[in-house]
Each structure stands twice: as C-alpha cells, then as structure tokens.
Design a protein around this motif. Structure first.
Motif, PDB file in Angstrom:
ATOM      1  N   ARG A   1      12.678   1.540  -7.779  1.00 36.45           N
ATOM      2  CA  ARG A   1      11.882   1.240  -8.940  1.00 36.45           C
ATOM      3  C   ARG A   1      10.369   1.158  -8.408  1.00 36.45           C
ATOM      4  NH1 ARG A   1      15.918  -2.598  -9.730  1.00 36.45           N
ATOM      5  NH2 ARG A   1      14.646  -4.200  -8.675  1.00 36.45           N
ATOM      6  N   VAL A   2       9.943   0.581  -7.285  1.00 35.69           N
ATOM      7  CA  VAL A   2       8.586   0.763  -6.881  1.00 35.69           C
ATOM      8  C   VAL A   2       8.020   2.145  -6.866  1.00 35.69           C
ATOM      9  CG1 VAL A   2       6.927   0.244  -4.724  1.00 35.69           C
ATOM     10  CG2 VAL A   2       8.602  -1.592  -5.607  1.00 35.69           C
ATOM     11  N   GLN A   3       8.942   2.860  -6.130  1.00 36.67           N
ATOM     12  CA  GLN A   3       8.562   4.081  -6.112  1.00 36.67           C
ATOM     13  C   GLN A   3       8.081   5.107  -7.262  1.00 36.67           C
ATOM     14  OE1 GLN A   3      11.196   6.705  -3.889  1.00 36.67           O
ATOM     15  NE2 GLN A   3       9.304   8.174  -3.008  1.00 36.67           N
TER      16      GLN A   3
ATOM     17  N   ALA B   1       7.339   3.860  -9.940  1.00 35.65           N
ATOM     18  CA  ALA B   1       6.240   3.233 -10.620  1.00 35.65           C
ATOM     19  C   ALA B   1       5.074   3.708  -9.917  1.00 35.65           C
ATOM     20  CB  ALA B   1       6.222   1.610 -10.597  1.00 35.65           C
TER      21      ALA B   1
ATOM     22  N   GLY C   1       4.352   3.076  -6.686  1.00 31.37           N
ATOM     23  CA  GLY C   1       4.071   2.202  -5.341  1.00 31.37           C
ATOM     24  C   GLY C   1       4.618   2.796  -4.328  1.00 31.37           C
TER      25      GLY C   1
ATOM     26  N   ARG D   1      -0.908  -2.925  -2.431  1.00 31.94           N
ATOM     27  CA  ARG D   1      -1.220  -3.166  -3.780  1.00 31.94           C
ATOM     28  C   ARG D   1      -0.167  -4.052  -4.355  1.00 31.94           C
ATOM     29  NH1 ARG D   1      -1.887   3.182  -4.615  1.00 31.94           N
ATOM     30  NH2 ARG D   1       0.354   3.105  -4.580  1.00 31.94           N
ATOM     31  N   PRO D   2      -0.455  -4.521  -5.706  1.00 30.35           N
ATOM     32  CA  PRO D   2       0.681  -5.326  -6.322  1.00 30.35           C
ATOM     33  C   PRO D   2       2.026  -4.427  -6.579  1.00 30.35           C
ATOM     34  CG  PRO D   2      -1.580  -5.757  -7.139  1.00 30.35           C
ATOM     35  CD  PRO D   2      -1.736  -4.774  -6.289  1.00 30.35           C
ATOM     36  N   GLU D   3       1.757  -3.187  -7.097  1.00 25.79           N
ATOM     37  CA  GLU D   3       3.051  -2.296  -7.438  1.00 25.79           C
ATOM     38  C   GLU D   3       3.653  -1.895  -6.263  1.00 25.79           C
ATOM     39  OE1 GLU D   3      -0.808   0.412  -7.391  1.00 25.79           O
ATOM     40  OE2 GLU D   3      -0.467  -1.829  -7.665  1.00 25.79           O
ATOM     41  N   ASP D   4       3.172  -2.095  -4.892  1.00 26.60           N
ATOM     42  CA  ASP D   4       3.974  -1.734  -3.695  1.00 26.60           C
ATOM     43  C   ASP D   4       5.217  -2.980  -3.372  1.00 26.60           C
ATOM     44  OD1 ASP D   4       2.311   0.313  -3.176  1.00 26.60           O
ATOM     45  OD2 ASP D   4       0.788  -0.899  -2.013  1.00 26.60           O
TER      46      ASP D   4
ATOM     47  N   THR E   1       1.865 -11.525  -0.189  1.00 27.02           N
ATOM     48  CA  THR E   1       3.133 -10.917  -1.334  1.00 27.02           C
ATOM     49  C   THR E   1       3.375 -12.065  -2.335  1.00 27.02           C
ATOM     50  OG1 THR E   1       4.965 -11.563   0.108  1.00 27.02           O
ATOM     51  CG2 THR E   1       3.855  -9.549   0.464  1.00 27.02           C
TER      52      THR E   1
ATOM     53  N   VAL F   1       4.165  -9.340  -4.842  1.00 28.38           N
ATOM     54  CA  VAL F   1       4.595  -8.268  -4.264  1.00 28.38           C
ATOM     55  C   VAL F   1       5.908  -8.198  -3.687  1.00 28.38           C
ATOM     56  CG1 VAL F   1       4.197  -6.319  -2.582  1.00 28.38           C
ATOM     57  CG2 VAL F   1       2.276  -7.674  -3.460  1.00 28.38           C
TER      58      VAL F   1
END
Length: 334
Positions: free
Chosen positions: A53-55, A57, A59, A104-107, A128, A133
């Motif tokens: 999901r992170v990737q 988006a 991240g 970053r917050p999306e990572d 985090t 995070v």
C-alpha cells in the motif's frame, strides 16, 4: 605423534565446528519456517500488504538497524530495491543528526533489532509515532521497546547462536536475512515482477548479460541472410558467403519465412552431385526461430538444446534478425 597427525586432528576440529555452525543456523531457519505457519505468518502477510500500500501511494521502505542488524538491514534494503520495491537504508546515528528528514509520512520504516532495545533507534521510532509513519519491526521480543512500539512487529523465534559463547550474532542474523528475503520475494510476487523488470535493475555483469533481450544482440536489416523461394542453390550459396552465418532464410513473396538452407544442406547437395536446383526443393522446412523480445538466456538454451549456432529472429512470421552463438559469447551470456 608427528606434526602431520596433529594438523589432521586440528583440521578435523575446524570442520566439525563449521558443521555445527551450519547445523545451528539451519535449525534457526527451520524454526523460522515453522513460525510462519503460526502468528508470524499472519503478521508477515499484513506487513507485506502494508508495504504494498505504501509503495502504491508513492512511498518508500526506509530500513534501519544498528550493529550487525544494521548490516543485515543494508542487505535487505538492497534486495528490496533490486526487486522493484523502492527502499533505502538510514543509519540510526545519522538519523538523529538530520537524516530523519529523509523519512516522509507516506513511507514505511522497517527497523531491525534482535533485542528490541537498541537505544540508537529511539529517535527514529519516536519520529514514526509522531508523524504516523508505518513502523514494521524485525525483532525477537514482542514486549521489547521496538516490538511494543511497532505497528507490525515480526517476532522471530529465539534460537541458540552458533557462537560457542552464545554471544556473536550468527543464527539470529541468518534468520533476519531470511525474513528480509522472504519479504522481498513476497512483494515481488504480489507485483508480478518479471525477468524483464529484473533486468532494469541489473544491467551490469554476468546477470545483466543473461537478461538482455534478443533484439539487443541480433543482426538486422541487410545483415540478415535471406533469399526468395524462387532462388537457386547457387544464389543461396552466394548469400550465405556474403553474410557469413552459414545459413540463409528462405521467404515467400510476402516475406514470410518458409524454410532455411544451412551449410549442412549444401554438403548433402554436393555429396549427391551438385545440381543448381531450386532452394524450395532442398531447404529445411522447420527453421529454428526465436522472438525478438525473448531473453538472451532463452536464445542460448535453444541453441544448446538444438545443437546449432544461429537462430532467425521472428516478427509476424518474417525474419527480422539473426542471432549467432558468437553474439552471445561476446555479450558475456555464456
């Protein structure tokens, strides 16, 4: 007892120590495999889904760890990156002196600490938690500081270290490497990562050569030996002599491949007593071919299986190129 006997005894002890080390680390991997059939497996699935999901988006996976866990973390980050998951290693000491800005917050952060108590990780863990995070931990203690703080702790089974003092990280780091590899391969599979995708990240060295495509190595255009199906044997000989591949394609009026003439066909024709017959009457009608998008490794396998030296490269039924064993040799595929 002479010195040679002493040496044999010493070497025997060394090999016995090596066998014991391998056995203890293998036991650790066996325990890890068994753990994946239980709660660790469910948590592992959540971790893989979370990274996916992170990737998706945009991240990245920021891997961190201290000491031997840090060295393992660098390897995990490299494996993730080479298999299509954007990943970087962040040294926890440098993170405390400005490199937290890399996260970053999306990572997602993947933190490694066997004990879960590495004080150097405290600033990254706090960061985090402050910015939401995703924190995934690889540790041996769910109740440790890192395990308790993580969104998704991957708790590995505790097994004896191979070190005779039970201190040097050996079995534990082997298990950390294995769970990192498992995570990378799981993400690779989830994304449908292909050999062609893999080549983009491995253009150099022997592996890069083997993953090159046929179209990258083939001869094309005027270099391809071709005669029409109306050609005579002498015309085929002239074409084969000009192009130096020991073979020529035979095509119909639409350029479709209908056969092939090889130097073996020529030898058999001369053995019968040379007559300038039409190539269509003496050509082989089952040419060995390959697609232009095939991997060089596949071309090599075909050449070896069929015990030949060249393949015509096809597109829409037409020979658009030719690849020779020497091309693969020069490219380092062999």
């Amino acid at each position: 007892m002479d010195g040679r006997t002493d040496l044999r005894g010493e070497l025997g002890d060394i090999v016995a120590t090596a066998r014991c080390t391998v056995e203890l680390e293998a036991n650790g991997l066996a325990a890890l495999r068994e753990a994946l059939d239980g709660p660790l497996g469910a948590q592992f699935e959540r971790a893989a889904a979370g990274i996916r999901r992170v990737q998706d988006a945009g991240g990245r996976v920021m891997v961190t760890g201290m000491g031997k866990s840090g060295h393992v973390g660098r390897k995990i980050a490299a494996t993730l990156a080479s298999t299509g998951t954007s990943a970087y290693f962040v040294h926890p000491g440098e993170a405390s002196h400005g490199d937290l800005g890399m996260i970053r917050p999306e990572d997602a952060v993947l933190a490694l600490s066997w004990s879960g108590e590495a004080p150097e990780l405290s600033d990254i863990v706090a960061y985090t938690r402050r910015f939401g995070v995703l924190l995934i931990a690889i540790t041996s203690r769910a109740e440790g500081t890192l395990g308790a703080a993580a969104d998704l702790p991957l708790v590995l089974p505790v097994m004896p270290e191979a070190c005779p003092n039970g201190l040097a990280p050996t079995t534990s780091t082997t298990m950390q490497v294995a769970i990192g590899d498992a995570l990378a391969v799981a993400l690779l599979s989830m994304r449908g990562f292909t050999a062609s995708d893999f080549r983009q990240f491995h253009p150099g060295g022997k592996l890069g050569s083997r993953l090159r495509k046929v179209q990258d190595l083939m001869h094309s255009g005027e270099a391809v030996p071709v005669v029409p199906d109306s050609a005579t044997l002498s015309e085929a000989i002239m074409e084969m002599t000009r192009k130096h591949f020991g073979v020529t394609a035979v095509v119909d009026r639409d350029g479709i491949l209908v056969g092939v003439v090889t130097d073996g066909d020529l030898r058999r024709a001369f053995a019968r007593g040379f007559e300038d017959e039409r190539v269509i009457d003496m050509m082989g009608r089952s040419p060995r071919v390959i697609g232009r998008d095939a991997m060089a490794e596949e071309a090599l396998a075909k050449l070896q299986d069929w015990k030949i030296t060249s393949l015509f490269v096809m597109e829409d039924g037409r020979p658009v190129g030719i690849i020779h064993l020497h091309d693969l040799l020069r490219a380092g595929v062999i």
